[in-house]
Write an enzyme that holds these catalytic residues in place. Sequence first.
Site, PDB file in Angstrom:
ATOM      1  N   ASP A 106      -7.519   0.273   5.717  1.00 39.09           N
ATOM      2  CA  ASP A 106      -8.454   0.420   4.596  1.00 39.09           C
ATOM      3  C   ASP A 106      -9.131   1.798   4.613  1.00 39.09           C
ATOM      4  O   ASP A 106      -9.254   2.424   5.664  1.00 39.09           O
ATOM      5  CB  ASP A 106      -9.509  -0.699   4.694  1.00 39.09           C
ATOM      6  N   GLY A 107      -9.563   2.209   3.436  1.00 33.73           N
ATOM      7  CA  GLY A 107     -10.371   3.425   3.337  1.00 33.73           C
ATOM      8  C   GLY A 107      -9.635   4.641   2.776  1.00 33.73           C
ATOM      9  O   GLY A 107     -10.191   5.744   2.778  1.00 33.73           O
ATOM     10  N   ARG A 109     -11.755   6.035  -0.172  1.00 33.93           N
ATOM     11  CA  ARG A 109     -12.987   6.726   0.253  1.00 33.93           C
ATOM     12  C   ARG A 109     -12.678   8.026   0.989  1.00 33.93           C
ATOM     13  O   ARG A 109     -13.397   8.999   0.886  1.00 33.93           O
ATOM     14  CB  ARG A 109     -13.827   5.782   1.131  1.00 33.93           C
ATOM     15  N   HIS A 131      -3.938   7.559  -0.812  1.00 34.95           N
ATOM     16  CA  HIS A 131      -2.817   6.672  -0.459  1.00 34.95           C
ATOM     17  C   HIS A 131      -1.647   7.470   0.128  1.00 34.95           C
ATOM     18  O   HIS A 131      -0.958   6.996   1.027  1.00 34.95           O
ATOM     19  CB  HIS A 131      -2.364   5.872  -1.679  1.00 34.95           C
ATOM     20  N   GLU A 145      -3.715  -9.636  -4.115  1.00 32.93           N
ATOM     21  CA  GLU A 145      -4.870  -9.338  -4.975  1.00 32.93           C
ATOM     22  C   GLU A 145      -4.826  -7.887  -5.493  1.00 32.93           C
ATOM     23  O   GLU A 145      -5.487  -7.549  -6.477  1.00 32.93           O
ATOM     24  CB  GLU A 145      -6.190  -9.544  -4.211  1.00 32.93           C
ATOM     25  N   LEU A 156      10.415  -2.071  18.678  1.00 33.89           N
ATOM     26  CA  LEU A 156       9.183  -2.443  17.962  1.00 33.89           C
ATOM     27  C   LEU A 156       9.555  -3.296  16.760  1.00 33.89           C
ATOM     28  O   LEU A 156      10.448  -2.935  15.991  1.00 33.89           O
ATOM     29  CB  LEU A 156       8.450  -1.183  17.473  1.00 33.89           C
ATOM     30  N   ARG A 177     -14.294  -7.903   7.284  1.00 31.11           N
ATOM     31  CA  ARG A 177     -13.700  -9.126   6.736  1.00 31.11           C
ATOM     32  C   ARG A 177     -12.186  -9.074   6.858  1.00 31.11           C
ATOM     33  O   ARG A 177     -11.606  -7.997   7.048  1.00 31.11           O
ATOM     34  CB  ARG A 177     -14.119  -9.341   5.278  1.00 31.11           C
TER      35      ARG A 177
HETATM   36  C1  FPP Z   1      -6.718   0.345   1.270  1.00 35.63           C
HETATM   37  O1  FPP Z   1      -7.395   1.493   0.870  1.00 35.63           O
HETATM   38  C2  FPP Z   1      -5.316   0.580   1.327  1.00 35.63           C
HETATM   39  C3  FPP Z   1      -4.386  -0.013   0.507  1.00 35.63           C
HETATM   40  C4  FPP Z   1      -4.700  -0.954  -0.573  1.00 35.63           C
HETATM   41  C5  FPP Z   1      -2.993   0.293   0.654  1.00 35.63           C
HETATM   42  C6  FPP Z   1      -2.531   0.731   1.998  1.00 35.63           C
HETATM   43  C7  FPP Z   1      -1.329   1.505   1.754  1.00 35.63           C
HETATM   44  C8  FPP Z   1      -0.882   2.561   2.470  1.00 35.63           C
HETATM   45  C9  FPP Z   1      -1.494   3.050   3.709  1.00 35.63           C
HETATM   46  C10 FPP Z   1       0.293   3.288   1.997  1.00 35.63           C
HETATM   47  C11 FPP Z   1       1.444   2.468   1.565  1.00 35.63           C
HETATM   48  C12 FPP Z   1       2.075   1.731   2.647  1.00 35.63           C
HETATM   49  C13 FPP Z   1       3.369   1.797   2.950  1.00 35.63           C
HETATM   50  C14 FPP Z   1       3.966   0.888   3.967  1.00 35.63           C
HETATM   51  C15 FPP Z   1       4.229   2.786   2.284  1.00 35.63           C
HETATM   52  P1  FPP Z   1      -8.357   1.387  -0.369  1.00 35.63           P
HETATM   53  O2  FPP Z   1      -7.668   1.917  -1.552  1.00 35.63           O
HETATM   54  O3  FPP Z   1      -8.837  -0.029  -0.541  1.00 35.63           O
HETATM   55  O4  FPP Z   1      -9.510   2.310   0.097  1.00 35.63           O
HETATM   56  P2  FPP Z   1     -11.038   2.201  -0.334  1.00 35.63           P
HETATM   57  O5  FPP Z   1     -11.554   0.893   0.222  1.00 35.63           O
HETATM   58  O6  FPP Z   1     -11.652   3.381   0.334  1.00 35.63           O
HETATM   59  O7  FPP Z   1     -11.071   2.279  -1.826  1.00 35.63           O
END
Ligand code: FPP
Length: 249
Positions: A28-29, A32, A45, A75, A139, A198
């Site tokens: 996450d994050g 931000r 991303h 979601e 892995l 969470r």
């Molecule tokens: C949360 O950050 C992250 C996600 C919803 C996606 C995670 C995806 C990746 C790391 C890249 C794609 C993965 C692969 C396997 C190619 P957020 O957008 O909720 O961040 P925020 O809480 O700061 O808004």
Amino acid sequence: MDEPDAMGSGRAYAPLSHIPAHVAIIMDGNGRWAQARGLNRAAGHRAGTENLRRVLPAVVEFGIPILTIYAFSTENWGRPQAEVRLLLGLIERMLDSETQELHRNGVQIRHIGRTSGLPPRIVAKIHEAEELTRHNERLILNVAFNYGGRAEIVDAVRAIVAEGIPPEEIDEKTIGAHLTTGGLPDPDLIIRTGGDQRLSNFLIWQAAYSEFYVTPTYWPDFDRDELYKALLAYAGRERRFGRLKPARK
Ligand code: FPP
């Protein structure tokens, strides 16, 4: 992937007394991280995807045999269309560009989550990657994509009913075996980056006795040092599984 030092700091760490057999990460994050740099969410991303390439070698280096990453939840379809499209594009590009490299490095790729709702082109690439890497043992990498813990339990119940298993024969093992992680141990350690405390519908059945580690560090900045810190915290935890005495010494 072969040379973790080339991507991390190269620093040697004190040995860890316990290494979890299964680590799961809520990445996450990204948003931000981007916002803090005056960039758009897409850049976050992309940086998050890039970071996976840094973290995977460290996971192998520390001897963790199973890693599950939360890449896209059931979601997440509720996010703006452009962001959903971007995330689908990133997974597709990742499959295109990284599968061979992961295969060469002995990584077994598994998709956990629903395939329904995903573009057929991506589903085909997921199946190809799974097929190519299915005998690899260095892995196991579970990619939770279009994944939701409740949806997973619903699917398991449907499968159990469809198989005609009598109610009195259904126990926790039956349900565990019908989840997408069936056959794998539950996660010992769940790491969440970005500071929120969470589970967000991630591995809600399997997490019953997982240790939870939250760091404020945003996912794109979560590196080898950060992973070591999480493992060190885990090694210091006393796991009792509802009993009075620790399950390990
Ligand atoms: C949360 O950050 C992250 C996600 C919803 C996606 C995670 C995806 C990746 C790391 C890249 C794609 C993965 C692969 C396997 C190619 P957020 O957008 O909720 O961040 P925020 O809480 O700061 O808004």
